[in-house]
Write a protein that holds these residues in place. Structure first.
Motif, short mmCIF file in Angstrom:
data_model
loop_
_atom_site.label_atom_id
_atom_site.label_comp_id
_atom_site.label_asym_id
_atom_site.label_seq_id
_atom_site.Cartn_x
_atom_site.Cartn_y
_atom_site.Cartn_z
N LEU A 97 0.83 -1.20 0.00
CA LEU A 97 0.00 0.00 0.00
C LEU A 97 0.87 1.25 0.00
N LEU A 98 1.91 1.22 0.85
CA LEU A 98 2.80 2.38 0.92
C LEU A 98 3.58 2.53 -0.38
N GLY A 99 3.93 1.38 -0.98
CA GLY A 99 4.62 1.41 -2.25
C GLY A 99 3.76 2.08 -3.30
N LEU A 100 2.48 1.71 -3.30
CA LEU A 100 1.52 2.28 -4.25
C LEU A 100 1.37 3.78 -4.02
N PHE A 101 1.19 4.14 -2.74
CA PHE A 101 0.97 5.55 -2.44
C PHE A 101 2.27 6.33 -2.39
N GLY A 102 3.40 5.60 -2.38
CA GLY A 102 4.68 6.28 -2.46
C GLY A 102 4.77 7.06 -3.75
N THR A 103 4.04 6.60 -4.78
CA THR A 103 4.06 7.32 -6.05
C THR A 103 3.34 8.66 -5.93
N VAL A 104 2.48 8.80 -4.90
CA VAL A 104 1.82 10.08 -4.65
C VAL A 104 2.88 11.14 -4.37
N GLU A 124 10.77 15.02 4.19
CA GLU A 124 10.38 13.72 4.73
C GLU A 124 8.97 13.78 5.32
N ASP A 125 8.72 14.80 6.13
CA ASP A 125 7.40 14.93 6.75
C ASP A 125 6.31 15.07 5.69
N PHE A 126 6.58 15.92 4.68
CA PHE A 126 5.58 16.19 3.66
C PHE A 126 5.29 14.93 2.85
N SER A 127 6.32 14.14 2.62
CA SER A 127 6.16 12.89 1.88
C SER A 127 5.28 11.92 2.65
N VAL A 128 5.60 11.73 3.93
CA VAL A 128 4.83 10.80 4.77
C VAL A 128 3.39 11.29 4.90
N GLN A 129 3.26 12.62 5.13
CA GLN A 129 1.92 13.21 5.30
C GLN A 129 1.06 12.98 4.05
N SER A 130 1.67 13.13 2.88
CA SER A 130 0.93 12.93 1.63
C SER A 130 0.47 11.49 1.48
N GLN A 131 1.37 10.57 1.85
CA GLN A 131 1.03 9.14 1.72
C GLN A 131 -0.07 8.76 2.70
N ILE A 132 0.04 9.25 3.92
CA ILE A 132 -0.97 8.90 4.93
C ILE A 132 -2.33 9.47 4.52
N TYR A 133 -2.30 10.68 3.92
CA TYR A 133 -3.56 11.27 3.47
C TYR A 133 -4.26 10.34 2.48
N TRP A 134 -3.49 9.82 1.53
CA TRP A 134 -4.10 8.94 0.53
C TRP A 134 -4.48 7.58 1.10
N LEU A 135 -3.69 7.15 2.07
CA LEU A 135 -3.97 5.88 2.75
C LEU A 135 -5.35 5.94 3.39
N LEU A 136 -5.61 7.04 4.07
CA LEU A 136 -6.87 7.16 4.80
C LEU A 136 -8.00 7.59 3.89
N GLU A 137 -7.66 8.39 2.86
CA GLU A 137 -8.70 9.00 2.03
C GLU A 137 -9.27 8.01 1.01
N SER A 138 -8.43 7.08 0.55
CA SER A 138 -8.82 6.30 -0.62
C SER A 138 -9.75 5.14 -0.31
N GLY A 139 -9.79 4.71 0.96
CA GLY A 139 -10.61 3.54 1.25
C GLY A 139 -9.82 2.25 1.13
N VAL A 140 -8.74 2.27 0.34
CA VAL A 140 -7.88 1.09 0.25
C VAL A 140 -7.26 0.84 1.62
N ALA A 199 6.00 -2.11 -6.56
CA ALA A 199 6.35 -1.03 -5.64
C ALA A 199 6.00 -1.43 -4.22
N MET A 200 7.03 -1.61 -3.38
CA MET A 200 6.82 -1.87 -1.95
C MET A 200 7.68 -0.90 -1.18
N SER A 201 7.20 -0.51 -0.02
CA SER A 201 7.98 0.45 0.76
C SER A 201 7.98 0.01 2.21
N PHE A 202 9.18 -0.02 2.82
CA PHE A 202 9.31 -0.45 4.22
C PHE A 202 9.95 0.66 5.06
N PRO A 203 9.23 1.74 5.32
CA PRO A 203 9.84 2.79 6.15
C PRO A 203 10.07 2.27 7.57
#
Lengths: 241, 374
Positions: free
Chosen positions: B37-44, B235-251, B334-338
């Motif tokens: 999921l993070l890999g997918l939204f990492g493209t955000v 870094e913060d802005f990147s994580v914040q953007s990903q979390i936004y999509w994580l929560l917003e998208s329903g996925v 795309a996979m991401s392991f922060p």
């Protein structure tokens, strides 16, 4: 005169199953003395194991007092009774109840750790206890590698290692053959004599009676007879002079 | 020191293997799902992650980088005055309509960057040569993954918003989720979208070496009561953007539900295994109770066991995760392991083990030594 290690005064216990209440112990009073092996005998259902549980601080009586090493046992809180047993009591059961993952030595060390005795001194004491029951050379073996008689001797070492003043044994020989049964009961007698400990056993095995210093016969919750190895004492709560 | 907990685990490992596998696979399932999921939204956040900016200045309270709005003038005054700031560079976003050589129209996301060699935007993707290509009027660069969609090769002529544009180059890895990204210079972007005027969406800030981004971000923030702009570390802005999509998208919700289910199954199997082990040793535990060992001490034995089960499960999860990551990498998934994901899942795995231990304690209370004397 020797003071009793354990005295009970007017203890009673009843069990209720459905609508049926059975009075298992009826107003029983006994004095058990240190330095001797006392055996309680009686037919199945005579209440001898229940009596042992009450005297050992495992089962609360409905009424009466148990004076154990001068402490009124059943006035203590649950945790204090645990502590009392930890400090003063050893137990031997019919089924040995050794932890199979642990070696004989580790099974004996285990109760010491809960007394705060660890490391080298715990191991030395455990080895001494195993030597005393004649299992020093087999200390490294697990219960599965030991015979029934050897397992019971490990259990005796586990009860002994804390150097308790009170040792309770419930049917210690009923899972053993004749020879091992005799070894076990002689061991218990020797421990009573050498450590000046009170050893109170419960058995229905008549072969053991001749080995005991004192035999108390229980029937239907009453003490039927109370004999010493040389003399017979008819009064059950009569202290020897 | 004799440890009943550890000795039992070693001696009776077959019994406990089920619990270890339950913990391991619950952990692995949660970790791999979230990594995908993070890999997918990492493209955000690709614009942030592939640029060399330390700080991003944008519209106040922007939740995700793709939701940027025009910055008011004067947003960079504080940044320019700060002695740790090395470079400030505008970046402009716009939505456009690209018409392929065959006449088909495709909606695209346009990035207007500074085509200078020292530029920060997409500095990790663009070579100096590619950047120079954008110096030419109307030149655009597209992602290799969008090449088929745009039906265009290098040198092809297309139209963006009715203006002529030329595919000058192709790069890999600038694509966002479900959008077609097109890189161009800010000058060309103004030609494609004249109504943008001189507005910018973000100002990218690079710091001198040794400066601490979080600290500088605080120092160049808008001090006014009503903020006209916001400052984030990359870094913060990147994580914040990903979390936004994580929560917003329903996925995110779906993954969360599947993860919760995996953890629940893990807890049930582990607690049943531990409970079964306790029941099997009930007489031995009762014998310890008779010898005066408190219930609390016996509880400790079970909790120590669950702790070890958790640690072993964690180790296996780690190994299997490394294997999954390698597989994903090989197959271009795309996979991401922060670090916070690894840390969080580790904590959850240990919590599952300890929670299972607590649930398994109930049979222990049946270890009444008086029962041994019946």
């Amino acid at each position: 005169m020797v003071a009793p290690a354990l005295s009970s005064h007017g203890i009673s216990k009843a069990f209720t199953t459905g609508h049926i209440t059975q009075q298992v112990i009826k107003d029983s009073s006994l004095d058990i003395f240190p330095g001797e092996l006392t055996l309680v005998v009686g037919p199945s259902g005579s209440g001898k194991s229940t009596l042992l549980s009450i005297l050992a601080g495992l089962l609360r009586p409905d009424s009466g007092h148990v004076l154990s090493l001068g402490v009124d046992l059943w006035t203590l809180k649950e945790a204090e009774i645990d502590r009392f047993r930890l400090n003063h009591c050893g137990f031997i059961f019919q089924g040995f109840n050794l932890f199979s993952p642990l070696t004989a030595l580790e099974n004996v060390i285990l109760p010491l750790q809960y007394l705060g005795i660890r490391g080298g001194s715990a191991e030395r004491r455990a080895r001494r206890a195993l030597d005393e029951v004649g299992l020093g050379p087999r200390a490294h073996l697990r219960p599965i590698e030991l015979s029934g008689g050897e397992k019971q001797r490990v259990a005796i070492a586990r009860a002994l290692v804390k150097e308790p003043q009170l040792i309770f044994a419930d049917e210690p020989t009923s899972a053993l053959d004749k020879t091992n049964g005799q070894i076990t009961v002689d061991l218990l007698k020797r421990i009573a004599h050498e450590h000046r400990a009170m050893v109170l056993g419960v058995t229905h095995d008549p072969r053991l009676l001749s080995h005991a210093d004192r035999v108390i016969e229980l029937e239907d919750g009453y003490v039927k007879s109370d004999r010493r190895s040389s003399t017979t004492v008819e009064e059950p709560h009569h202290a020897p002079d | 020191m004799v440890s009943l907990a550890r000795s039992s685990l070693v001696y009776d490992w077959r019994r406990y293997a089920a619990a270890v596998f339950a913990i391991t696979f619950a952990g692995l399932l949660v970790l791999v799902q979230l990594a995908l999921l993070l890999g997918l939204f990492g493209t955000v956040s690709v614009a942030i992650d592939q640029s060399d900016a330390d700080l991003w200045i944008g519209y106040p309270k922007t939740q995700s980088v793709d939701l940027g709005r025009p910055l008011p003038p004067g947003s960079t005054v504080n940044a320019w005055m700060h002695r740790s700031v090395r470079r400030v560079e505008p970046l402009t976003f716009a939505i456009g309509d690209l018409r392929r050589p065959d006449g088909v129209a495709v909606s695209v996301f346009l990035y207007g960057i500074e085509p200078v060699p020292e530029g920060l935007a997409f500095a990790r993707k663009l070579t100096p040569e590619q950047r120079r290509l954008l110096d030419e009027p109307d030149a655009v660069i597209i992602d290799v993954a969008d090449q088929a969609k745009l039906g265009a090769n290098v040198g092809a002529l297309v139209e963006i918003n009715g203006k002529r544009a030329r595919i000058a180059g192709i790069v890999e890895g600038i694509r966002g989720v479900g959008t077609v990204s097109v890189l161009t210079s800010r000058a060309s972007l103004r030609r494609f979208s004249p109504d943008l005027g001189t507005t910018t969406t973000y100002q990218l800030v690079a710091l001198r070496s040794g400066a601490r981004p979080a600290r500088v971000a605080g120092e160049i923030a808008d001090a006014g009561g009503i903020k006209r702009y916001g400052v984030w570390t990359a870094e913060d802005f990147s994580v914040q953007s990903q979390i936004y999509w994580l929560l917003e998208s329903g996925v995110g919700i779906g993954t969360g539900f599947a993860s919760a289910l995996a953890l629940l199954v893990g807890v049930v199997i582990t607690s049943q295994t531990l409970g079964g082990a306790i029941l099997a040793s009930l007489k031995e535990f009762a014998a310890l109770r008779a010898l005066g060992v408190s219930n609390a001490s016996l509880r400790q034995v079970v909790l120590e066991q669950s702790w070890w089960l958790g640690l072993i499960g964690l180790g296996l999860t780690g190994l299997l995760t490394a294997a999954s990551a390698w597989l994903g990498d090989t197959a271009h998934v795309a996979m991401s392991f922060p670090w916070w994901l690894l840390l969080g899942v580790s904590a959850v795995i240990l919590a599952v083990a300890l929670g299972s231990g607590l649930l398994a304690l109930r049979p222990l209370y049946q270890a009444d030594p008086a029962n041994l004397l019946r």
